[in-house]
Design a protein around this motif. Structure first.
Motif, PDB file in Angstrom:
ATOM      1  N   GLU A 348       0.983  -1.413   0.293  1.00 59.95           N
ATOM      2  CA  GLU A 348      -0.267   0.140   0.053  1.00 59.95           C
ATOM      3  C   GLU A 348       1.004   0.860   0.177  1.00 59.95           C
ATOM      4  O   GLU A 348       0.875   2.660  -0.723  1.00 59.95           O
ATOM      5  CB  GLU A 348      -0.897  -0.070   1.418  1.00 59.95           C
ATOM      6  N   LEU A 349       1.818   1.272   0.862  1.00 60.49           N
ATOM      7  CA  LEU A 349       2.066   2.447   0.966  1.00 60.49           C
ATOM      8  C   LEU A 349       3.771   3.261   0.014  1.00 60.49           C
ATOM      9  O   LEU A 349       4.023   3.792  -0.279  1.00 60.49           O
ATOM     10  CB  LEU A 349       3.675   2.818   2.113  1.00 60.49           C
ATOM     11  N   SER A 350       3.684   1.293  -0.570  1.00 60.33           N
ATOM     12  CA  SER A 350       5.373   2.183  -2.046  1.00 60.33           C
ATOM     13  C   SER A 350       3.827   2.548  -3.459  1.00 60.33           C
ATOM     14  O   SER A 350       4.384   3.560  -3.937  1.00 60.33           O
ATOM     15  CB  SER A 350       6.148   0.491  -2.258  1.00 60.33           C
ATOM     16  N   ALA A 351       3.058   1.397  -3.380  1.00 61.32           N
ATOM     17  CA  ALA A 351       2.174   2.660  -4.410  1.00 61.32           C
ATOM     18  C   ALA A 351       1.744   3.726  -4.305  1.00 61.32           C
ATOM     19  O   ALA A 351       2.121   4.810  -4.845  1.00 61.32           O
ATOM     20  CB  ALA A 351       0.695   1.731  -4.465  1.00 61.32           C
ATOM     21  N   GLU A 352       1.478   4.748  -2.813  1.00 61.65           N
ATOM     22  CA  GLU A 352       1.187   5.724  -2.297  1.00 61.65           C
ATOM     23  C   GLU A 352       2.643   6.429  -2.356  1.00 61.65           C
ATOM     24  O   GLU A 352       2.521   8.073  -3.305  1.00 61.65           O
ATOM     25  CB  GLU A 352       1.088   5.684  -0.380  1.00 61.65           C
ATOM     26  N   MET A 353       3.384   5.748  -1.932  1.00 67.04           N
ATOM     27  CA  MET A 353       4.209   7.096  -2.715  1.00 67.04           C
ATOM     28  C   MET A 353       5.231   7.012  -4.068  1.00 67.04           C
ATOM     29  O   MET A 353       5.814   9.104  -4.237  1.00 67.04           O
ATOM     30  CB  MET A 353       5.499   6.062  -1.387  1.00 67.04           C
ATOM     31  N   LYS A 354       5.507   6.401  -4.913  1.00 64.54           N
ATOM     32  CA  LYS A 354       5.330   6.608  -5.984  1.00 64.54           C
ATOM     33  C   LYS A 354       3.843   7.234  -7.041  1.00 64.54           C
ATOM     34  O   LYS A 354       4.549   8.138  -7.721  1.00 64.54           O
ATOM     35  CB  LYS A 354       4.626   5.071  -6.657  1.00 64.54           C
ATOM     36  N   ALA A 355       2.896   7.153  -6.506  1.00 67.57           N
ATOM     37  CA  ALA A 355       1.734   8.974  -6.962  1.00 67.57           C
ATOM     38  C   ALA A 355       3.085   9.929  -6.554  1.00 67.57           C
ATOM     39  O   ALA A 355       2.415  10.963  -7.404  1.00 67.57           O
ATOM     40  CB  ALA A 355       0.901   7.779  -6.448  1.00 67.57           C
ATOM     41  N   LYS A 356       3.355   9.666  -5.391  1.00 69.44           N
ATOM     42  CA  LYS A 356       4.007  11.221  -5.334  1.00 69.44           C
ATOM     43  C   LYS A 356       5.016  11.591  -5.747  1.00 69.44           C
ATOM     44  O   LYS A 356       6.041  12.373  -5.227  1.00 69.44           O
ATOM     45  CB  LYS A 356       3.982  11.207  -3.006  1.00 69.44           C
TER      46      LYS A 356
END
Length: 677
Positions: A348-356
């Motif tokens: 979940e967090l890796s996807a969130e950071m890549k979106a950033k």
């Protein structure tokens, strides 16, 4: 990253023991290249010519290397006529372009290409890693030292550099990777446990030396070096515990860490103190898998990740605590918190950071790993997270198990660097400058012996300041021993130890109980022969545990000696005093202890029958919760507390021996309290 300027190395780097050949990378990765060897990769990059089949061990000429430099557009500032050292094979007329290129030749080529023809000033101390340093010509040493530090060559501690040996095609291809790709150097510590001072016995470690190593990497890759810690940073030494870990945090601040993770022992002084240290830290201390049971949300102090700018790349760093935290720290200090499995959170967090906008996502964690003894396969929570990944993570740093771990799992480089600053983990990511894809990765272990590295002066000043504060307390001589007193168990991996016997004797005498129990994991160091200082006592019992007393039944005592059934390795590792125990390790769980008798002859358990009476017992507050090390039976009774720390009562026990004018004979510590049938 490449440095296109004159560089000065302020301190010598440590050795890098390359355990695994680079074979893969993950996430934002060119999967057509991750399993290529170095030669295949350079052919794919059009730096090498295939010329039919690939021969990785074939020698490569100086002229071929010059052509590779031209294809890589790395001839700027270089004089082709003076690119290589003059060798004897051409009678002093200049290097023969048709001769195979040697290691010192390649070192010069690499160094000049990395610096647009400039000759960098480097500390040559790094070359002391090699047995044959004296065989390297003086004029070649600056190039050799720079090339080693910048990653052109692997370092094998106490192996030969072999300066005049011809390089194979594969070795030349490897040395070209830092020229062709951007390099992200990830340096990691874990389980520092407050060891900010060097170990004088082995001339090893200490945060000043760690700082010097970081300076070395930043001196050649300032824009591409990430520094992280894997937790259990503060708790464990007098110089750290005396200041609730502030002294340790200040050393990491001075080095300039980018992130850390929360280890189980970060909770040893309670959450309020942890929050204070997190505020003192100039870097985020992360805990993505820490949640409140009541709300299902992270507490406001548990930051899940950070994103740092590294040489034009955004690197996302997630921090994880071990799921074992409730069992490996004082349960009252983590009451109301949950530590779930990291894998779904990482996704979940890796996807969130890549979106950033994160280009690279890594983990620094207190997740344990180890190499399985027979297969060398990496095991543990660290391996579980890597194996569960489907392209979200690029690198993993672990901790907690105090092991040396280095390798690739599921195409992800993973590392754990021992403990107490005895090593530093090193992951290299090779990134395409245009696509920002990771093409290769390598994993090294960096040694921290003092003769192989310099120290960071600003960190040394911090260490010396705090060292002066505790020196008087630390140097008190509390007793003398005729030989080393160790925590080595009587029957290999099982049984009581010399230190365990003495500590539990001290606990039982202080409490006036029938029986004493101490967890083996709470005894953290051995005692050397000769005078025993209070500092040594502290290193043996660094945790702020204290005595608790209660009454227990014979059946409960037997259950504790049997050990947690689901954790077979714990069997007969608990330390005890006040009773004689007979056991048979060949028997199944729950049937190994056959006899328990108090030292006054009172039976506790005989021939399958427990005594109906209760017995007075002292243990420590860590075990008394019932969750410490999985000894749940301790949680079945109510305990009364003694406010004195265990190390203080053990120090008093040793002082009494000193005051009687006696010395300790460690052999006498092994009595008949445990008999293996």
């Amino acid at each position: 990253m490449k440095k296109k300027q004159l560089l000065t190395v302020l301190a010598a780097p440590v050795i890098a023991f390359s355990l695994f050949q680079a074979d893969s990378a993950s996430a934002d990765t060119n999967f057509d290249t991750v399993n290529m060897n170095n030669t295949e990769l350079m052919i794919e990059q059009k730096i090498m010519k295939k010329n039919g089949s690939i021969h990785n061990n074939a020698e490569i000429t100086r002229n071929e290397v010059k052509k590779m430099l031209q294809r890589a557009d790395e001839m700027k500032g270089l004089n082709a006529k003076d690119l290589f050292f003059t060798d004897s094979s051409n009678k002093g007329k200049g290097a023969n372009p048709k001769e195979p290129i040697t290691k010192i030749d390649m070192a010069k080529v690499f160094t000049l290409a990395m610096n647009d023809g400039e000759i960098p000033e480097v500390d040559l101390e790094v070359l002391n890693n090699f047995n044959d340093t004296d065989s390297i010509p003086e004029e070649a040493k600056p190039y050799a030292a720079y090339a080693v530090l910048a990653g052109a060559f692997d370092i094998g501690f106490e192996e030969n550099f072999n300066p005049t040996e011809p390089l194979s095609r594969e070795e030349v291809a490897k040395s070209f990777k830092p020229l062709v790709f951007d390099v992200i150097d990830i340096l990691s510590t874990n389980d520092v446990h407050g060891n900010i001072e060097e170990n004088p016995e082995y001339e090893q470690g200490g945060m000043a030396l760690v700082g010097g190593i970081v300076e070395d990497f930043r001196s050649v890759n300032e824009e591409g070096t990430v520094v992280v810690d894997g937790g259990d940073t503060m708790q464990g030494t007098l110089i750290s515990n005396s200041f609730d870990g502030l002294s340790t945090i200040e050393t990491l601040n001075a080095i300039g860490y980018d992130a850390g993770s929360i280890g189980n022992h970060e909770f040893d002084w309670g959450i309020d103190v942890l929050k204070e240290r997190m505020e003192d830290a100039n870097y985020p201390i992360l805990g993505a898998n820490i949640f409140e049971e009541e709300t299902g949300e992270r507490p406001d102090w548990a930051q899940p990740y950070t994103i740092v700018e590294i040489g034009g790349y955004k690197v996302g760093i997630i921090g994880f605590a071990t799921t074992e935290t409730p069992e490996t720290t004082l349960s009252t200090h983590v009451e109301g918190l949950e530590f779930p499995t990291p894998a779904p959170i990482a996704e979940e967090l890796s996807a969130e950071m890549k979106a950033k906008g994160a280009d690279i996502v890594m983990v620094t964690s207190h997740l344990p790993g180890w190499h399985e003894e027979t297969t060398d396969e990496i095991m543990g929570e660290l391996a579980d997270l890597a194996a569960s990944e489907n392209g979200g993570l690029d690198a993993l740093v672990g901790g907690h198990s105090h092991e040396r771990v280095a390798g690739h799992i599921n195409s992800i480089p993973v590392v754990e660097a021992d403990r107490y600053t005895e090593a530093i983990g090193h992951i290299q990511l090779f990134v395409d400058r245009d696509s920002k894809e990771i093409y290769h990765s390598e994993v090294d272990m960096l040694e921290t012996y003092s003769h192989l590295a310099g120290e960071a002066e600003n960190v040394r000043e911090i260490v010396d300041y705090y060292k002066d504060q505790v020196e008087e307390i630390k140097s008190e001589v509390v007793a003398t021993t005729e030989g080393p007193i160790t925590r080595d168990r009587k029957y290999g991996d099982l049984g009581v130890s010399q230190l365990g016997n003495m500590i539990t004797d001290a606990m039982r005498e202080r409490a006036g109980t029938d029986i004493a129990f101490q967890n083996s994991g709470g005894i953290r160091n051995n005692i050397n022969s000769g005078e025993i200082t209070y500092g040594e006592v502290f290193s043996v019992l660094p945790f702020d545990n204290y005595n608790v007393t209660s009454e227990m039944t014979g059946e409960q005592i037997k259950d504790i000696l049997e050990g947690p059934a689901e954790d077979d390795w714990n069997f007969m590792q608990i330390q005890f005093s006040g009773m004689n125990v007979v056991y048979d390790p060949s028997q199944p769980d729950g049937e190994r202890v056959s006899s328990i008798e108090l030292w006054d002859g009172t039976p506790v358990y005989t021939k399958g029958e427990a005594n109906d009476e209760t017995f007075s017992v002292v243990t420590n507050n860590f075990l008394s919760t019932g969750s410490g090390d999985g000894y749940y039976t301790f949680g079945e009774v109510e305990w009364e507390s003694d406010p004195d720390f265990q190390r203080e009562l053990f120090a008093d026990y040793l002082r009494d021996i000193r005051d009687r004018g006696e010395t300790i004979n460690p052999d006498e510590a092994f009595d008949g309290r445990l008999i293996q049938e």
